[in-house]
Design a protein around this motif. Structure first.
Motif, PDB file in Angstrom:
ATOM      1  N   ARG A  17       0.840  -1.258   0.090  1.00 55.20           N
ATOM      2  CA  ARG A  17      -0.109   0.238  -0.230  1.00 55.20           C
ATOM      3  C   ARG A  17       0.913   1.199  -0.096  1.00 55.20           C
ATOM      4  NH1 ARG A  17      -5.503   1.466   1.663  1.00 55.20           N
ATOM      5  NH2 ARG A  17      -5.255   4.095   2.695  1.00 55.20           N
ATOM      6  N   ALA A  18       2.248   0.696   0.794  1.00 57.94           N
ATOM      7  CA  ALA A  18       2.929   2.765   0.948  1.00 57.94           C
ATOM      8  C   ALA A  18       3.297   2.417  -0.859  1.00 57.94           C
ATOM      9  CB  ALA A  18       3.950   2.507   1.312  1.00 57.94           C
ATOM     10  N   LEU A  19       3.564   1.660  -1.617  1.00 54.85           N
ATOM     11  CA  LEU A  19       4.514   1.684  -2.808  1.00 54.85           C
ATOM     12  C   LEU A  19       3.404   2.376  -3.678  1.00 54.85           C
ATOM     13  CD1 LEU A  19       6.676  -1.190  -3.569  1.00 54.85           C
ATOM     14  CD2 LEU A  19       7.096   0.753  -3.304  1.00 54.85           C
ATOM     15  N   LYS A  20       2.006   1.399  -3.359  1.00 57.83           N
ATOM     16  CA  LYS A  20       1.220   2.652  -4.484  1.00 57.83           C
ATOM     17  C   LYS A  20       0.507   3.856  -4.242  1.00 57.83           C
ATOM     18  CE  LYS A  20      -2.747  -0.861  -5.571  1.00 57.83           C
ATOM     19  NZ  LYS A  20      -3.457  -1.523  -5.063  1.00 57.83           N
ATOM     20  N   ARG A  21       0.799   3.931  -3.452  1.00 57.75           N
ATOM     21  CA  ARG A  21       1.135   5.540  -2.804  1.00 57.75           C
ATOM     22  C   ARG A  21       1.851   6.543  -2.496  1.00 57.75           C
ATOM     23  NH1 ARG A  21      -3.189   6.603   1.699  1.00 57.75           N
ATOM     24  NH2 ARG A  21      -1.437   8.106   3.129  1.00 57.75           N
ATOM     25  N   MET A  22       3.262   5.874  -2.943  1.00 55.16           N
ATOM     26  CA  MET A  22       4.271   6.873  -2.586  1.00 55.16           C
ATOM     27  C   MET A  22       4.673   7.200  -4.999  1.00 55.16           C
ATOM     28  SD  MET A  22       6.488   5.089  -0.648  1.00 55.16           S
ATOM     29  CE  MET A  22       7.974   6.554   0.391  1.00 55.16           C
ATOM     30  N   PRO A  23       5.567   8.336  -5.156  1.00 55.65           N
ATOM     31  CA  PRO A  23       5.475   8.931  -5.576  1.00 55.65           C
ATOM     32  C   PRO A  23       7.185   7.856  -6.018  1.00 55.65           C
ATOM     33  CG  PRO A  23       5.374  11.111  -5.087  1.00 55.65           C
ATOM     34  CD  PRO A  23       5.254  10.287  -3.807  1.00 55.65           C
ATOM     35  N   HIS A  24       7.743   7.538  -7.327  1.00 62.09           N
ATOM     36  CA  HIS A  24       8.633   5.964  -7.790  1.00 62.09           C
ATOM     37  C   HIS A  24       9.926   6.775  -7.166  1.00 62.09           C
ATOM     38  CE1 HIS A  24      11.045   3.625  -9.558  1.00 62.09           C
ATOM     39  NE2 HIS A  24      11.532   4.724  -9.573  1.00 62.09           N
ATOM     40  N   PHE A  25       9.736   8.343  -7.548  1.00 64.57           N
ATOM     41  CA  PHE A  25      11.045   8.998  -7.117  1.00 64.57           C
ATOM     42  C   PHE A  25      11.503   8.962  -4.911  1.00 64.57           C
ATOM     43  CE2 PHE A  25       8.594  12.646  -7.531  1.00 64.57           C
ATOM     44  CZ  PHE A  25       8.517  13.198  -5.924  1.00 64.57           C
ATOM     45  N   ALA A  26      10.488   9.281  -4.365  1.00 61.01           N
ATOM     46  CA  ALA A  26      10.193   9.008  -3.182  1.00 61.01           C
ATOM     47  C   ALA A  26      10.891   7.856  -2.812  1.00 61.01           C
ATOM     48  CB  ALA A  26       8.628   9.551  -2.211  1.00 61.01           C
ATOM     49  N   ALA A  27       9.169   6.789  -3.328  1.00 54.87           N
ATOM     50  CA  ALA A  27       9.903   4.916  -2.969  1.00 54.87           C
ATOM     51  C   ALA A  27      11.137   4.866  -3.294  1.00 54.87           C
ATOM     52  CB  ALA A  27       8.638   3.902  -3.503  1.00 54.87           C
ATOM     53  N   GLU A  28      12.088   4.993  -3.963  1.00 60.33           N
ATOM     54  CA  GLU A  28      13.629   5.394  -4.535  1.00 60.33           C
ATOM     55  C   GLU A  28      14.023   5.561  -3.765  1.00 60.33           C
ATOM     56  OE1 GLU A  28      13.929   1.778  -6.299  1.00 60.33           O
ATOM     57  OE2 GLU A  28      15.132   2.785  -7.236  1.00 60.33           O
ATOM     58  N   THR A 187       8.671  13.884 -13.193  1.00 61.18           N
ATOM     59  CA  THR A 187       8.513  14.023 -11.579  1.00 61.18           C
ATOM     60  C   THR A 187       6.923  14.263 -11.605  1.00 61.18           C
ATOM     61  OG1 THR A 187       9.638  15.456 -11.838  1.00 61.18           O
ATOM     62  CG2 THR A 187      10.699  14.093 -10.216  1.00 61.18           C
ATOM     63  N   ILE A 188       6.341  15.123 -12.459  1.00 62.94           N
ATOM     64  CA  ILE A 188       5.109  15.779 -12.439  1.00 62.94           C
ATOM     65  C   ILE A 188       4.157  14.575 -12.608  1.00 62.94           C
ATOM     66  CG2 ILE A 188       3.270  17.268 -13.759  1.00 62.94           C
ATOM     67  CD1 ILE A 188       5.327  19.186 -13.974  1.00 62.94           C
ATOM     68  N   TYR A 189       4.601  13.272 -12.885  1.00 65.24           N
ATOM     69  CA  TYR A 189       3.548  12.546 -14.298  1.00 65.24           C
ATOM     70  C   TYR A 189       3.505  11.875 -12.301  1.00 65.24           C
ATOM     71  CZ  TYR A 189       2.372   7.688 -15.357  1.00 65.24           C
ATOM     72  OH  TYR A 189       1.353   7.168 -15.152  1.00 65.24           O
ATOM     73  N   GLN A 190       4.914  11.589 -12.240  1.00 60.86           N
ATOM     74  CA  GLN A 190       5.294  10.091 -11.082  1.00 60.86           C
ATOM     75  C   GLN A 190       4.790  11.075  -9.047  1.00 60.86           C
ATOM     76  OE1 GLN A 190       8.546  10.696  -9.862  1.00 60.86           O
ATOM     77  NE2 GLN A 190       9.542   9.208 -11.755  1.00 60.86           N
ATOM     78  N   ALA A 191       3.873  12.188  -9.948  1.00 67.32           N
ATOM     79  CA  ALA A 191       3.212  12.928  -8.206  1.00 67.32           C
ATOM     80  C   ALA A 191       1.745  12.490  -8.703  1.00 67.32           C
ATOM     81  CB  ALA A 191       4.020  14.488  -8.746  1.00 67.32           C
ATOM     82  N   ALA A 192       1.691  13.176 -10.136  1.00 68.10           N
ATOM     83  CA  ALA A 192       0.089  13.822 -10.071  1.00 68.10           C
ATOM     84  C   ALA A 192      -0.376  11.972  -9.857  1.00 68.10           C
ATOM     85  CB  ALA A 192      -0.206  13.929 -11.713  1.00 68.10           C
ATOM     86  N   ILE A 193       0.111  10.882 -10.497  1.00 69.09           N
ATOM     87  CA  ILE A 193      -0.439   9.512 -10.014  1.00 69.09           C
ATOM     88  C   ILE A 193      -0.108   8.736  -9.008  1.00 69.09           C
ATOM     89  CG2 ILE A 193      -0.377   8.437 -12.900  1.00 69.09           C
ATOM     90  CD1 ILE A 193       2.057   6.906 -11.720  1.00 69.09           C
ATOM     91  N   SER A 194       0.133  10.367  -7.453  1.00 70.35           N
ATOM     92  CA  SER A 194       0.086   9.942  -5.950  1.00 70.35           C
ATOM     93  C   SER A 194      -0.520  10.780  -5.873  1.00 70.35           C
ATOM     94  CB  SER A 194       1.346   9.818  -6.137  1.00 70.35           C
ATOM     95  OG  SER A 194       2.745   8.593  -6.403  1.00 70.35           O
ATOM     96  N   PRO A 195      -1.809  10.783  -6.002  1.00 71.27           N
ATOM     97  CA  PRO A 195      -2.700  12.203  -5.098  1.00 71.27           C
ATOM     98  C   PRO A 195      -2.245  12.173  -3.737  1.00 71.27           C
ATOM     99  CG  PRO A 195      -4.563  10.180  -6.275  1.00 71.27           C
ATOM    100  CD  PRO A 195      -2.680   9.829  -6.438  1.00 71.27           C
ATOM    101  N   PHE A 196      -2.843  11.295  -3.159  1.00 69.15           N
ATOM    102  CA  PHE A 196      -2.285  11.591  -1.701  1.00 69.15           C
ATOM    103  C   PHE A 196      -1.466  12.176  -1.633  1.00 69.15           C
ATOM    104  CE2 PHE A 196      -5.482   7.694  -1.805  1.00 69.15           C
ATOM    105  CZ  PHE A 196      -6.458   8.678  -1.108  1.00 69.15           C
TER     106      PHE A 196
END
Ligand SMILES: Cc1cc2nc3c(=O)[nH]c(=O)nc-3n(C[C@H](O)[C@H](O)[C@H](O)COP(=O)(O)O)c2cc1C
Length: 391
Positions: A17-28, A187-196
């Motif tokens: 669930r954490a991975l689903k909610r975080m942008p890829h750069f934050a998860a990395e 990064t805009i795309y990664q953030a956009a698909i991580s709305p929370f």
């Protein structure tokens, strides 16, 4: 807690669930080590190969997890390790974690390079906070940081020693991690698909090094430059520097990142505790697990000198293993961040609940009524455990 405990009974159950909610750069940023991730993976492998042989017929016991460290008593033998850029992982995380730690009476360590300032977090810690110092080269900045931490009621100073040079962090480079996050299509795309996560940023502001802001501005650096923290800090620590800090900081000092028994022996003359760590496998990819060096260091330092440990401890089982091998206290980094990224602040509270409940359960299964009893249980180590000999 009942429903959460059924849905997410272990820390690992929250990770998806954490991975689903975080942008890829934050998860990395959160989940990477360095180099080939060897040290990070090895931390877990070592933990998997430690066992506890139970003894029975001692009647029923109610486990008491209270743990004394310095002049404090905590409700559990573990605390929250310093994590820099915490709000990049989950916006507002510093204050959420501080509040939870304070409520459940475990220590919270604020990093020098967190995204909330010493002062703003200190308010929630009731004079029980721990502040982690990346030793700045500029001693005026150092002294000012120490004064701010002391004025804000922090009780314990943790000095990190394991970054004499920055590590390569290959995965971070590939993911384009930076503070503040780079604004580009990716990064805009990664953030956009991580709305929370994005809504969190709108509420809490763009992640930046809040404590260090003051010095950036005083040097006329309006923009936080890439690599700023690494270039201004970390390379300058030696025993003289520690001596200077000792003269300024009145409370307990913990030296974080030691791994060698000769350093540990020397540290005894300078600080109040050592904190074994390989930085969660993020610095020297060749490093052993701190658990592998713990028995030797405990033997050399004797039973009285406090030893803390971290790197790879993801469960109550892991904490128990650390204690049985000789640590007084276990610090935990990523698991609290997994909780908060998965479920917000209730996830961080849930991470605490899981780890504490797992420890309690083990203690009751082996009839250990307190941590001292637990440490007397028989520990079994895999054949490849030791680094060097205990003689
Ligand atoms: C994302 C991240 C950021 C970190 N930032 C810091 C920091 O600012 N200061 C520090 O002393 N250690 C830092 N560490 C290391 C942690 O304090 C701790 O040693 C490590 O996370 C322990 O391993 P674990 O995550 O497996 O529990 C960081 C670790 C992670 C994962």
């Amino acid at each position: 807690m009942t429903i959460l405990a059924d849905k997410y009974p272990r820390i690992a159950d929250m990770k998806k669930r954490a991975l689903k909610r975080m942008p890829h750069f934050a998860a990395e940023y959160l989940f990477s080590g360095t180099g080939y991730d060897r040290a990070m993976d090895h931390n877990q492998e070592i933990l998997k190969n430690i066992f506890l042989t139970p003894r029975y017929l001692k009647g029923t016991v109610e486990a008491n997890l209270k743990t004394k460290l310095f002049n404090m008593e905590y409700d559990a033998p573990f605390g929250i390790a310093p994590v820099g850029m915490t709000s990049l992982i989950w916006p507002g995380a510093e204050i959420s974690l501080a509040k939870i730690a304070n409520k459940v009476n475990i220590p919270y360590t604020l990093s020098t390079v967190a995204c909330a300032s010493i002062e703003s977090v200190g308010k929630y810690l009731d004079n029980k906070g721990w502040f982690q110092l990346y030793p700045p080269q500029d001693k005026n900045i150092r002294d000012d940081l120490l004064k701010r931490a002391s004025d804000s009621g922090y009780e314990v100073l943790v000095i990190t020693s394991d970054i004499p040079a920055s590590s390569r962090r290959e995965r971070l480079r590939m993911a384009g991690v930076s503070v503040p996050p780079k604004i580009n299509l990716r990064t805009i795309y990664q953030a956009a698909i991580s709305p929370f996560w994005s809504v969190g940023v709108l509420r809490h502001g763009m992640p930046h090094f809040a404590t260090m802001d003051k010095y950036q501005k005083s040097q006329g650096n309006k923009k936080i430059k890439k690599g700023y923290a690494g270039s201004q800090m970390n390379r300058y620590l030696d025993w003289n520097y520690l001596e200077e800090v000792r003269k300024i900081w009145k409370g307990p000092i913990v030296l974080k990142g030691l791994m060698d028994n000769r350093d540990a022996l020397k540290a005894r003359d300078y600080v109040d505790a050592i904190y074994l760590s390989n930085h969660g496998g993020r610095q020297l990819d060749l490093a052993p697990s701190p658990l592998q060096v713990l028995p030797r260091i405990r033997k050399d330092l004797g039973n009285e000198f406090p030893i803390l440990i971290d790197s790879g401890f993801y469960s109550g089982q892991d904490v128990v293993k650390g204690l049985m091998l000789g640590a007084d206290f276990v610090m935990i980094g990523r698991p609290f961040m997994i909780g908060i990224a998965a479920l917000g602040s209730k996830g961080a509270a849930h991470a605490h609940y899981i780890i504490k409940d797992e420890i309690e359960n083990i203690m009751e299964q082996v009839c250990a009524k307190n941590i001292e009893d637990l440490k007397k249980e028989t520990v079994n180590l895999g054949k490849d455990f030791f680094m060097g000999s205990l003689d």
